[in-house]
Design a protein around this motif. Structure first.
Motif: not given
Length: 142
Positions: A4, A6, A36-38, A43, A46
């Motif tokens: 999970q 990222p 997920s985003r930083t 983007r 995972s």
């Protein structure tokens, strides 16, 4: 790090999934795979996201449209959640049974008669149905 986490930027995720980065952006817009985003809004995918992208690619090659794929993925997520809930309930039931030894279990015979069994005892016939019902504590209502 687990499946999970990222860690993959879009270029690496696209390469691992065997797709073009623009395809990943489209799937993100459609909600098929939501990475997920930083802090900078880029983007991060995972290994679970990569596996989902590969599954989407496979389903697409088999002729399913994106709406069909979205529905399959949604149902897969529901199955995972339901299996998790079943495990939780099985654990809770096992804990309850261990906490209250000596409880009685009842079986129904062919003619509907009720047969009382001690906990851990098995019904004599294979065509009997075993029903477990917890006893009520004082003051509780059914």
């Amino acid at each position: 790090m687990d499946e999970q986490t990222p860690v993959f930027a879009i270029a690496m995720a696209a390469e691992l999934a065997g797709m073009h980065p623009q395809t990943l952006r489209q799937y993100d817009r459609l909600g098929l795979v939501s990475p997920s985003r930083t802090a900078g809004k880029s983007r991060r995918y995972s290994m679970r996201d990569i596996a989902k992208l590969r599954e989407i690619g496979q389903l697409s090659q088999e002729g399913l449209n994106l709406e069909g794929i979205r529905r399959i993925l949604q149902l897969d997520d529901e199955v995972v959640a339901l299996r998790r809930r079943v495990r939780e309930l099985e654990t809770a039931l096992a804990d309850e049974l261990l906490a209250r030894p000596g409880r009685r279990v009842f079986a129904a015979g062919e003619s509907g008669d009720v047969i009382s069994l001690r906990a851990g005892e098995r019904a004599q016939r294979s065509n009997q149905l075993v029903v477990w019902r917890p006893m009520l504590l004082r003051g509780e209502r059914s």
